[in-house]
Design a protein around this motif. Structure first.
Motif, PDB file in Angstrom:
ATOM      1  N   LYS A 379     100.017 125.242  16.446  1.00 32.40           N
ATOM      2  CA  LYS A 379     100.032 126.012  17.567  1.00 32.40           C
ATOM      3  C   LYS A 379     101.389 125.630  18.485  1.00 32.40           C
ATOM      4  O   LYS A 379     101.842 126.700  19.137  1.00 32.40           O
ATOM      5  N   TRP A 380     102.067 124.744  18.121  1.00 30.69           N
ATOM      6  CA  TRP A 380     103.163 124.134  18.802  1.00 30.69           C
ATOM      7  C   TRP A 380     104.396 124.864  18.441  1.00 30.69           C
ATOM      8  O   TRP A 380     104.987 124.552  17.410  1.00 30.69           O
ATOM      9  N   GLU A 381     105.123 125.755  19.041  1.00 24.55           N
ATOM     10  CA  GLU A 381     106.249 126.741  18.890  1.00 24.55           C
ATOM     11  C   GLU A 381     107.368 125.752  18.507  1.00 24.55           C
ATOM     12  O   GLU A 381     108.220 125.921  17.959  1.00 24.55           O
ATOM     13  N   GLY A 382     107.391 124.724  19.666  1.00 25.25           N
ATOM     14  CA  GLY A 382     108.602 123.966  19.629  1.00 25.25           C
ATOM     15  C   GLY A 382     108.886 123.014  18.438  1.00 25.25           C
ATOM     16  O   GLY A 382     110.105 122.406  18.511  1.00 25.25           O
ATOM     17  N   ARG A 383     107.940 123.095  17.547  1.00 22.28           N
ATOM     18  CA  ARG A 383     108.108 122.314  16.061  1.00 22.28           C
ATOM     19  C   ARG A 383     109.342 122.653  15.345  1.00 22.28           C
ATOM     20  O   ARG A 383     109.947 121.831  14.548  1.00 22.28           O
ATOM     21  N   HIS A 384     109.428 124.028  15.323  1.00 22.45           N
ATOM     22  CA  HIS A 384     110.399 124.634  14.343  1.00 22.45           C
ATOM     23  C   HIS A 384     111.854 124.098  14.443  1.00 22.45           C
ATOM     24  O   HIS A 384     112.437 123.869  13.636  1.00 22.45           O
ATOM     25  N   SER A 385     112.309 123.811  15.560  1.00 24.73           N
ATOM     26  CA  SER A 385     113.552 123.339  15.984  1.00 24.73           C
ATOM     27  C   SER A 385     113.748 121.950  15.846  1.00 24.73           C
ATOM     28  O   SER A 385     114.942 121.386  16.012  1.00 24.73           O
ATOM     29  N   ARG A 386     112.683 121.060  15.572  1.00 21.24           N
ATOM     30  CA  ARG A 386     112.797 119.863  15.455  1.00 21.24           C
ATOM     31  C   ARG A 386     112.231 119.029  14.380  1.00 21.24           C
ATOM     32  O   ARG A 386     112.684 118.006  14.006  1.00 21.24           O
ATOM     33  N   PHE A 387     111.476 119.735  13.530  1.00 27.42           N
ATOM     34  CA  PHE A 387     110.781 119.198  12.276  1.00 27.42           C
ATOM     35  C   PHE A 387     110.566 120.128  11.405  1.00 27.42           C
ATOM     36  O   PHE A 387     110.363 121.428  11.405  1.00 27.42           O
ATOM     37  N   THR A 388     110.501 119.620  10.017  1.00 26.79           N
ATOM     38  CA  THR A 388     110.069 120.289   9.105  1.00 26.79           C
ATOM     39  C   THR A 388     108.630 120.543   9.214  1.00 26.79           C
ATOM     40  O   THR A 388     108.004 119.773  10.024  1.00 26.79           O
ATOM     41  N   GLU A 389     108.155 121.502   8.375  1.00 33.87           N
ATOM     42  CA  GLU A 389     106.563 121.503   8.557  1.00 33.87           C
ATOM     43  C   GLU A 389     105.756 120.474   8.082  1.00 33.87           C
ATOM     44  O   GLU A 389     104.573 119.984   8.597  1.00 33.87           O
ATOM     45  N   ASP A 390     106.266 119.377   7.363  1.00 32.73           N
ATOM     46  CA  ASP A 390     105.412 118.144   7.148  1.00 32.73           C
ATOM     47  C   ASP A 390     105.819 117.264   7.996  1.00 32.73           C
ATOM     48  O   ASP A 390     105.551 116.133   7.943  1.00 32.73           O
ATOM     49  N   GLY A 391     106.619 117.131   9.360  1.00 33.70           N
ATOM     50  CA  GLY A 391     106.723 116.456  10.428  1.00 33.70           C
ATOM     51  C   GLY A 391     107.903 115.527  10.158  1.00 33.70           C
ATOM     52  O   GLY A 391     107.864 114.634  10.919  1.00 33.70           O
ATOM     53  N   LYS A 392     109.135 115.915   9.245  1.00 34.29           N
ATOM     54  CA  LYS A 392     110.171 115.197   9.146  1.00 34.29           C
ATOM     55  C   LYS A 392     111.119 115.777  10.164  1.00 34.29           C
ATOM     56  O   LYS A 392     111.190 116.945  10.248  1.00 34.29           O
ATOM     57  N   PRO A 393     111.801 114.785  10.895  1.00 30.47           N
ATOM     58  CA  PRO A 393     112.816 115.359  12.071  1.00 30.47           C
ATOM     59  C   PRO A 393     113.976 115.901  11.301  1.00 30.47           C
ATOM     60  O   PRO A 393     114.461 115.567  10.358  1.00 30.47           O
ATOM     61  N   ILE A 394     114.333 117.038  12.233  1.00 29.90           N
ATOM     62  CA  ILE A 394     115.716 117.744  11.581  1.00 29.90           C
ATOM     63  C   ILE A 394     116.634 117.731  12.788  1.00 29.90           C
ATOM     64  O   ILE A 394     116.290 118.110  13.894  1.00 29.90           O
ATOM     65  N   ASN A 395     117.913 118.018  12.497  1.00 30.17           N
ATOM     66  CA  ASN A 395     118.719 118.670  13.526  1.00 30.17           C
ATOM     67  C   ASN A 395     118.999 117.964  14.672  1.00 30.17           C
ATOM     68  O   ASN A 395     119.217 118.475  15.833  1.00 30.17           O
ATOM     69  N   ARG A 396     118.557 116.805  14.695  1.00 30.22           N
ATOM     70  CA  ARG A 396     118.615 115.904  15.961  1.00 30.22           C
ATOM     71  C   ARG A 396     118.892 114.413  15.740  1.00 30.22           C
ATOM     72  O   ARG A 396     118.351 113.931  14.944  1.00 30.22           O
ATOM     73  N   ALA A 397     119.454 113.956  16.748  1.00 29.42           N
ATOM     74  CA  ALA A 397     119.289 112.409  17.094  1.00 29.42           C
ATOM     75  C   ALA A 397     119.218 112.254  18.524  1.00 29.42           C
ATOM     76  O   ALA A 397     119.781 112.764  19.422  1.00 29.42           O
ATOM     77  N   PRO A 398     118.773 110.788  18.683  1.00 31.23           N
ATOM     78  CA  PRO A 398     118.366 109.760  17.765  1.00 31.23           C
ATOM     79  C   PRO A 398     116.831 109.961  17.494  1.00 31.23           C
ATOM     80  O   PRO A 398     116.268 110.761  18.111  1.00 31.23           O
ATOM     81  N   TYR A 399     116.453 109.603  16.262  1.00 33.12           N
ATOM     82  CA  TYR A 399     115.019 109.532  15.855  1.00 33.12           C
ATOM     83  C   TYR A 399     114.583 108.186  16.036  1.00 33.12           C
ATOM     84  O   TYR A 399     115.254 107.213  15.400  1.00 33.12           O
ATOM     85  N   ARG A 400     113.293 107.875  16.866  1.00 32.00           N
ATOM     86  CA  ARG A 400     113.100 106.552  17.429  1.00 32.00           C
ATOM     87  C   ARG A 400     111.414 106.551  16.837  1.00 32.00           C
ATOM     88  O   ARG A 400     110.839 106.891  17.505  1.00 32.00           O
ATOM     89  N   SER A 401     111.413 105.510  15.893  1.00 32.98           N
ATOM     90  CA  SER A 401     110.203 105.345  15.464  1.00 32.98           C
ATOM     91  C   SER A 401     109.352 104.358  16.397  1.00 32.98           C
ATOM     92  O   SER A 401     109.994 103.898  17.210  1.00 32.98           O
ATOM     93  N   TRP A 402     107.982 104.182  16.004  1.00 28.49           N
ATOM     94  CA  TRP A 402     107.306 103.064  16.929  1.00 28.49           C
ATOM     95  C   TRP A 402     107.984 101.850  16.721  1.00 28.49           C
ATOM     96  O   TRP A 402     108.186 100.960  17.799  1.00 28.49           O
ATOM     97  N   GLU A 403     108.322 101.197  15.582  1.00 32.74           N
ATOM     98  CA  GLU A 403     108.776 100.228  15.533  1.00 32.74           C
ATOM     99  C   GLU A 403     110.050  99.825  15.966  1.00 32.74           C
ATOM    100  O   GLU A 403     110.615  98.925  16.601  1.00 32.74           O
TER     101      GLU A 403
END
Length: 471
Positions: A379-403
């Motif tokens: 449902k979230w249209e904003g995912r397309h510019s930020r993530f692959t379909e399986d949830g991996k971040p793309i085209n952006r930095a930084p990526y901050r994990s929980w840890e």
């Protein structure tokens, strides 16, 4: 006389000067980023406006630390100022602060010779707030075993005042010292000592558990709505002594951008709030006693359904966005509670509130917690510019994990300031508790009572609160 410029801004300026003179270049950069992040997180936490406040633009020059001046209109804030006598009993002597639906004043009760806090609400405020607070503070249900009841403000008096902007409900309570967000904003490092953070967290969960046990959802949990008790007795001071010790009231002229005269329902001067507080890093364990305030968004799910959350974006439960046709619940509070606990333990909020939008916050949530439930993800249209379909971040930095967030926002700032790092066993217990509270689907989250039974609460947080109780 000490200046009373609002603490969220004056201490921030002081911190920048301090950092320029004491830090290395790389440390300056990191500290500066943390301070900027904290400042904007605070703005996100404290500046949310009531729904449909009637003005989308700015008519008046904004004043730091002062309520949104456009809300001085019919249905909005009342025109109260220093020296007013309210209800033929309360002399207004200082301003304590404001919320989206109220201004809060320090007044001298001339009947009993004591200082009180008067919450003067907007004319369009929730009329149920007083009834909810009265029920919470007077309830006998489970009161013999509930510590959380002591963390709910007791209503000392209630009345209404009339003005050009309407009829304004007023509630009288004991004065408090400051909010947790104000304490952090007044600090160089925006950190609570670890024993204090544990005790604050324990009390907040106890307070929420009590509210839920009485059948109410708070609906607006964040550290701006958590107050600290005054550790000293103001009643020993005359008004003149109060001014000598803490500064006389300070005013700033209100001006329109267009230079036109002020309307008759607008005060001519804004009152800057008094500062009775202490920077968060200087707070001692005996001083760490809380009151949970602002029940303007509270409701009983058995009597009322609410679908829209006005909690600031950094702590707003995701179901409010992705399941807007399902009513909010007790478990919606649990998400906001988890975000607030992180903010108490750490230097800044879990999700970056700088220039926050719904999409940016959802992106932060996925980075930290993993991919959304499938029905939300697609449902979230904003995912397309930020993530692959399986949830991996793309085209952006930084990526901050929980840890990474835990290390950057909690461990490293504590180490830099000479505070102890959180040991692995405690860290793992914190992870387990917070990750259970921050499940995307609300039905997967624990209740407040279950949180009190988790390892971190039992072994670390509640024991610190017990020390305060013994004192």
């Amino acid at each position: 006389m000490r200046s009373l410029i609002s603490p969220p801004f004056r201490p921030f300026q002081t911190r920048l000067l301090h950092l320029r003179s004491t830090s290395s270049k790389s440390q300056q950069t990191q500290h500066y980023q943390n301070q900027i992040r904290g400042l904007f997180c605070t703005a996100a936490l404290t500046s949310h406006s009531p729904k449909d406040d009637g003005y989308s633009g700015h008519l008046y020059e904004p004043i730091e630390g002062v309520e949104k001046l456009e809300r001085y209109r019919v249905g909005g804030y009342p025109s109260v100022t220093i020296g007013d006598h309210i209800h033929n009993r309360y002399q207004v002597v200082q301003k304590l602060g404001h919320g989206a639906y109220s201004t809060i004043w320090l007044a001298r009760d001339q009947q009993y010779g004591k200082y009180v806090a008067i919450k003067v609400c907007t004319a369009d405020s929730n009329p149920l707030e007083f009834n909810i607070l009265s029920e919470l503070s007077n309830s006998q249900k489970n009161s013999s075993i509930s510590l959380g009841k002591t963390m709910i403000p007791s209503i000392l008096d209630r009345f209404e005042i009339q003005g050009p902007n309407g009829t304004h409900p007023c509630y009288v309570t004991i004065p408090a010292r400051m909010s947790l967000s104000e304490a952090k904003d007044a600090s160089y490092n925006r950190l609570f000592p670890l024993d204090v953070a544990r005790a604050l967290a324990a009390q907040l969960v106890l307070a929420v558990e009590y509210v839920h046990s009485q059948g109410f959802v708070h609906g607006d949990l964040h550290d701006g709505n958590i107050l600290l008790w005054l550790p000293f007795d103001l009643n020993q001071l005359s008004v003149e002594e109060l001014y000598k010790n803490y500064g006389e009231p300070e005013f700033e002229a209100i001006r329109r951008f267009d230079g036109q005269p002020l309307p008759p329902n607008m005060p001519s001067q804004a009152v800057l709030p008094i500062w009775l507080g202490e920077p968060s890093d200087k707070l001692k364990l005996p001083e760490a006693k809380i009151l949970l305030k602002d029940f303007g968004e509270a409701f009983s799910p058995t009597k009322q359904q609410k679908f829209e959350s006005h909690t600031p974006l950094v702590g707003r439960p995701p179901e409010a966005r992705f399941e807007p046709h399902k009513p909010l619940s007790f478990l919606s509070d649990i998400w906001s509670l988890g975000c607030t606990l992180w903010n108490i333990i750490g230097q800044s909020s879990l999700f970056d509130g700088m220039f926050a939008t719904e999409d940016s916050i959802t992106c932060e949530q996925v980075d930290a917690l993993g991919i959304l439930p499938p029905e939300w993800w697609y449902k979230w249209e904003g995912r397309h510019s930020r993530f692959t379909e399986d949830g991996k971040p793309i085209n952006r930095a930084p990526y901050r994990s929980w840890e990474f967030r835990f290390e950057q926002d909690i461990q490293e700032p504590r180490q830099r300031e000479g505070m102890p790092r959180i040991e692995p066993a405690e860290r793992d217990a914190i992870f387990k508790m917070l990750k259970s509270m921050l499940k995307f689907r609300p039905e997967d989250r624990p209740s407040a009572k279950q949180i009190l039974e988790c390892e971190w609460m039992v072994n670390w947080a509640l024991p610190e609160y017990e020390k305060i109780r013994r004192i």
